[in-house]
Design a protein around this motif. Structure first.
Motif, PDB file in Angstrom:
ATOM      1  N   LEU A 123       0.832  -1.205   0.000  1.00 56.90           N
ATOM      2  CA  LEU A 123       0.000   0.000   0.000  1.00 56.90           C
ATOM      3  C   LEU A 123       0.866   1.254   0.000  1.00 56.90           C
ATOM      4  O   LEU A 123       0.616   2.199  -0.750  1.00 56.90           O
ATOM      5  N   ALA A 124       1.885   1.296   0.853  1.00 61.08           N
ATOM      6  CA  ALA A 124       2.740   2.479   0.940  1.00 61.08           C
ATOM      7  C   ALA A 124       3.428   2.757  -0.392  1.00 61.08           C
ATOM      8  O   ALA A 124       3.464   3.905  -0.848  1.00 61.08           O
ATOM      9  N   VAL A 125       3.945   1.722  -1.041  1.00 64.57           N
ATOM     10  CA  VAL A 125       4.607   1.902  -2.333  1.00 64.57           C
ATOM     11  C   VAL A 125       3.584   2.302  -3.395  1.00 64.57           C
ATOM     12  O   VAL A 125       3.856   3.176  -4.228  1.00 64.57           O
ATOM     13  N   SER A 126       2.400   1.730  -3.350  1.00 62.40           N
ATOM     14  CA  SER A 126       1.354   2.097  -4.306  1.00 62.40           C
ATOM     15  C   SER A 126       0.941   3.557  -4.145  1.00 62.40           C
ATOM     16  O   SER A 126       0.680   4.246  -5.134  1.00 62.40           O
ATOM     17  N   ALA A 127       0.903   4.032  -2.910  1.00 63.17           N
ATOM     18  CA  ALA A 127       0.589   5.444  -2.672  1.00 63.17           C
ATOM     19  C   ALA A 127       1.690   6.328  -3.257  1.00 63.17           C
ATOM     20  O   ALA A 127       1.413   7.356  -3.883  1.00 63.17           O
ATOM     21  N   MET A 128       2.946   5.919  -3.058  1.00 64.35           N
ATOM     22  CA  MET A 128       4.070   6.673  -3.629  1.00 64.35           C
ATOM     23  C   MET A 128       3.952   6.754  -5.151  1.00 64.35           C
ATOM     24  O   MET A 128       4.266   7.778  -5.746  1.00 64.35           O
ATOM     25  N   ASN A 129       3.492   5.676  -5.754  1.00 64.81           N
ATOM     26  CA  ASN A 129       3.413   5.592  -7.209  1.00 64.81           C
ATOM     27  C   ASN A 129       2.089   6.102  -7.775  1.00 64.81           C
ATOM     28  O   ASN A 129       1.913   6.141  -8.988  1.00 64.81           O
TER      29      ASN A 129
END
Length: 173
Positions: A123-129
């Motif tokens: 989720l955190a990486v998806s938010a970054m992207n």
């Protein structure tokens, strides 16, 4: 070099970013697996090698090999999925969203660690992207696992701060 030391090298115009990175480094609310897993996944998610090296050094010995591998795997698979699923979500032609992705992503089903932790890293990486479709999918799984909204918000905060650290550091170095 620690994350805090890495952030201290940021210029004065990024004082808020330095302070936020220091807060993450000192955070004790998530437990070590989530904290260092998020730091590692988000650092890898930035793709900025100096930050990856600093966080790898900081996380060493604080995560099991399985958790460290899962954090790296979350960043790797989200680098692919976030592009693909953001495209299918944003494309005006909805035919693409009905087509099979034909992408290998076995690690999502068998991450080698607690599923909620892996989903939090993803989720955190998806938010970054910026992949809204992936954000919704991971957040839904986290809710099913009883992860509180505050923990979800914390994970996204980790992503936001590390993305800012990488962006500023890359611009001035």
């Amino acid at each position: 070099m620690s994350l805090k030391a890495f952030a201290e090298a940021l210029p004065d115009f990024a004082k808020d970013i330095r302070l936020n990175a220091g807060s993450l480094a000192n955070d004790q609310t998530l437990g070590d697996q989530r904290k260092y897993g998020l730091l590692l996944a988000c650092a890898h998610g930035t793709g900025y090698r100096p930050l990856v090296e600093a966080v790898e050094a900081e996380a060493e010995g604080k995560l099991s090999p399985e958790a460290a591998n899962a954090a790296r795997s979350a960043a790797a698979v989200m680098a692919m999925n976030n592009v693909y699923y953001r495209f299918t979500h944003l494309a005006s032609n909805d035919e693409y969203s009905r087509m099979p992705a034909r992408l290998r992503m076995n690690v999502i089903g068998a991450p080698g660690i607690d599923k909620a932790d892996f989903e939090l890293f993803s989720l955190a990486v998806s938010a970054m992207n910026g992949c809204g479709m992936c954000i919704d999918a991971h957040e839904k799984v986290l809710k099913q696992h009883g992860v509180p909204a505050q923990v979800v918000q914390d994970a996204v905060r980790y992503g936001a701060v590390l993305k800012a650290v990488a962006t500023v550091h890359a611009a001035v170095n």
